[in-house]
Design an enzyme around this catalytic site. Structure first.
Site, PDB file in Angstrom:
ATOM      1  N   CYS A   1      36.666  49.876  60.906  1.00  0.00           N
ATOM      2  CA  CYS A   1      36.715  51.114  61.669  1.00  0.00           C
ATOM      3  C   CYS A   1      37.925  51.956  61.322  1.00  0.00           C
ATOM      4  CB  CYS A   1      36.675  50.796  63.158  1.00  0.00           C
ATOM      5  SG  CYS A   1      34.989  50.603  63.696  1.00  0.00           S
TER       6      CYS A   1
ATOM      7  N   GLY B   1      50.481  41.173  33.254  1.00  0.00           N
ATOM      8  CA  GLY B   1      50.245  42.611  33.283  1.00  0.00           C
ATOM      9  C   GLY B   1      49.150  43.139  32.392  1.00  0.00           C
TER      10      GLY B   1
HETATM   11  N1  LLP Z   1      54.153  37.795  36.861  1.00  0.00           N
HETATM   12  C1  LLP Z   1      54.788  38.403  37.878  1.00  0.00           C
HETATM   13  C2  LLP Z   1      56.206  38.148  38.088  1.00  0.00           C
HETATM   14  C3  LLP Z   1      54.078  39.281  38.725  1.00  0.00           C
HETATM   15  O1  LLP Z   1      54.700  39.897  39.711  1.00  0.00           O
HETATM   16  C4  LLP Z   1      52.692  39.500  38.490  1.00  0.00           C
HETATM   17  C5  LLP Z   1      51.916  40.388  39.353  1.00  0.00           C
HETATM   18  C6  LLP Z   1      52.080  38.811  37.423  1.00  0.00           C
HETATM   19  C7  LLP Z   1      52.849  37.976  36.629  1.00  0.00           C
HETATM   20  C8  LLP Z   1      50.631  38.949  37.104  1.00  0.00           C
HETATM   21  O2  LLP Z   1      50.278  40.269  36.813  1.00  0.00           O
HETATM   22  P1  LLP Z   1      48.821  40.565  36.215  1.00  0.00           P
HETATM   23  O3  LLP Z   1      48.725  39.858  34.904  1.00  0.00           O
HETATM   24  O4  LLP Z   1      47.829  40.051  37.193  1.00  0.00           O
HETATM   25  O5  LLP Z   1      48.775  42.040  36.101  1.00  0.00           O
HETATM   26  N2  LLP Z   1      47.538  43.663  43.795  1.00  0.00           N
HETATM   27  C9  LLP Z   1      47.681  44.510  42.636  1.00  0.00           C
HETATM   28  C10 LLP Z   1      48.403  43.810  41.511  1.00  0.00           C
HETATM   29  C11 LLP Z   1      49.762  43.283  41.896  1.00  0.00           C
HETATM   30  C12 LLP Z   1      50.449  42.510  40.804  1.00  0.00           C
HETATM   31  C13 LLP Z   1      51.677  41.839  41.303  1.00  0.00           C
HETATM   32  N3  LLP Z   1      52.390  41.057  40.348  1.00  0.00           N
HETATM   33  C14 LLP Z   1      46.295  44.978  42.226  1.00  0.00           C
HETATM   34  O6  LLP Z   1      45.334  44.679  42.924  1.00  0.00           O
HETATM   35  O7  LLP Z   1      46.152  45.692  41.244  1.00  0.00           O
END
Ligand code: LLP
Length: 439
Positions: free
Chosen positions: A363, A254
């Site tokens: 589109c 996150g």
């Molecule tokens: N761990 C779990 C259980 C997760 O669900 C996620 C992301 C992460 C780690 C990694 O999160 P990060 O460090 O990348 O923030 N498509 C969205 C983001 C979706 C994240 C989903 N889960 C975007 O483009 O912002």
């Protein structure tokens, strides 16, 4: 006449630093476009390395027993998974496909954490058979895992993803009410305690850890800090009431990255420093020190990547000016799906003097990659660069509008290695079955 020498990485850096009109950028991007075509994802290997090392050193300096996982959903190219694995990261996966790609990249089953809120029987069976740690998301799922493990005459290592009831985005614009979230077993109401009690009683299971992930693109440590505090208090409850001792506590991923010029976000060091006192106090009260696990995705790969696209045409309407480019929400979904902001650079043009919308080639009216940006006056044939597209960029592409998928290139110094060739028209047909008796 001597030509100054610039590497491809110099060009990428120039674009990041808002010098897309510099000689380095003028050389690098046309060269990449010529060699690999557009739209094209380009990743700077050095940036991934810098990001990974920054996080590792920030955490390793403060946490004696640390394990880092890469949330591969951010970018599942095996070249990137392998690169991060070689630097020491395990893989956090959410599907059997991600497990397959991680294994292909060389990640052993013991360094994989399977963490989805909706696991199919097939996914559970695969993880159990291969000794992959399952991060359990419901009581129902727990029973299924125990059953699978027993019938396979094996023991499945598990953790629970708990819902700690923390809203990490209260300070920010994106607000996701955690109580409505589909993820995790609630700490609230004793549900998580009940889940661990049940897990301890079921055959075929070994309780290994405790997990929470409270959101993505988090820019302030407060949410993680409160989450860790609750996790450690709960770990103490587990020990005192159930005699459960955990191998690890996972605080999720996150970590946000700056998408906008001048945007303030917490650094890996800020986060580690904020977590450290909570950890030492919490583990002292706990009476033992589990491993601390972290699992970022975006932070490792996001800033390394750009999407390179070409202007097909410029359209001036009485209301707005559109740069129509050869990428769309099938290439980069984040702006359309989340209203996400990606900086845009026009290669080789100076002096922003026009407010434009960068429109995709899908589109649909909603296919705008950037809106209301002050950019240099561009013309058909110009190259544009979308920054910070390394995470959730290619990973979220589709073949909508029957456009083959873009290519991906990994750049190191002046070397560019193709790590995914451009999709083909044949691939649009690869799984289609020729019409049979219904046509
Ligand atoms: N761990 C779990 C259980 C997760 O669900 C996620 C992301 C992460 C780690 C990694 O999160 P990060 O460090 O990348 O923030 N498509 C969205 C983001 C979706 C994240 C989903 N889960 C975007 O483009 O912002």
């Amino acid at each position: 006449v001597t030509t100054p020498e610039f590497t491809l990485c110099d060009g990428l850096r120039a674009a990041r630093e808002d010098r897309a009109d510099s000689p380095a950028a003028r050389l690098a991007f046309p060269r990449l476009a010529r060699e690999f075509g557009t739209p094209l994802y380009v990743y700077d290997r050095g940036v991934i390395e810098t990001q990974y090392d920054a996080l590792r050193s920030a955490f390793a300096a403060r946490f004696r027993r640390l394990r880092i996982f890469y949330a591969v959903k951010a970018n599942t190219n095996v070249a990137l998974i392998r690169f991060l694995h070689r630097r020491g990261a395990g893989a956090e996966v959410v599907s059997r496909g991600e497990t397959f790609l991680s294994r292909t990249a060389g990640v052993p089953p013991g360094a994989i954490l399977f963490s989805s809120s909706s696991k199919s029987p097939d996914e559970i069976a695969d993880a159990v058979a291969n000794g992959i740690l399952l991060n359990v998301d419901s009581m129902d799922e727990l029973e299924q895992i125990a059953e699978q493990a027993s019938s396979a005459a094996t023991t499945a290592a598990i953790s629970f993803r708990v819902n700690p009831g923390v809203d990490p985005d209260t300070l920010h614009k994106i607000n996701t009410g955690i109580s409505e979230s589909k993820f995790g077993v609630h700490l609230e109401g004793g549900l998580a305690l009940e889940a661990y009690r049940r897990a301890a009683a079921l055959p075929g299971l070994r309780i290994a850890g405790l997990h929470a992930h409270v959101g993505s693109q988090i820019v302030d440590p407060a949410g993680h800090v409160e989450t860790l505090r609750r996790l450690l208090a709960f770990a103490r409850e587990l020990k005192e009431r159930l005699g459960v001792v955990l191998d690890f506590v996972d605080v999720g991923g996150g970590l946000g990255i700056p998408y906008e010029d001048g945007q303030k976000v917490m650094s890996a060091d800020d986060l580690a420093a904020a977590l450290a006192p909570v950890w030492s106090e919490g583990t002292r009260a706990l009476g033992y020190e589990p491993e601390l696990w972290v699992e970022p995705g975006r932070f490792f790969v996001g800033p390394s990547g750009v999407l390179l696209a070409r202007v097909n045409s410029v359209k001036r309407t009485p209301v707005r000016t559109f740069l129509n480019v050869d990428a769309g929400f099938n290439t980069l979904m984040r702006p359309s799906m989340y209203g996400a902001y990606h900086r845009v650079r026009v290669v080789g043009r100076a002096a922003p003097d026009e407010i434009v919308d960068v429109a995709g080639d899908v589109c649909e009216t909603g296919d705008l990659l950037a809106e209301g940006r002050r950019l240099p006056r561009a013309a058909a044939g110009d190259l544009v660069v979308f920054l910070d597209a390394g995470a959730y960029g290619f990973a979220m592409t589709s073949e909508y509008n029957a456009r083959p998928l873009p290519a991906e290139v990994l750049v190191d110094g002046d070397e560019a290695v193709l790590i995914r060739r451009r999709g083909t028209f044949e691939e649009l047909l690869r799984s289609q079955i020729p019409p049979g008796r219904f046509s």
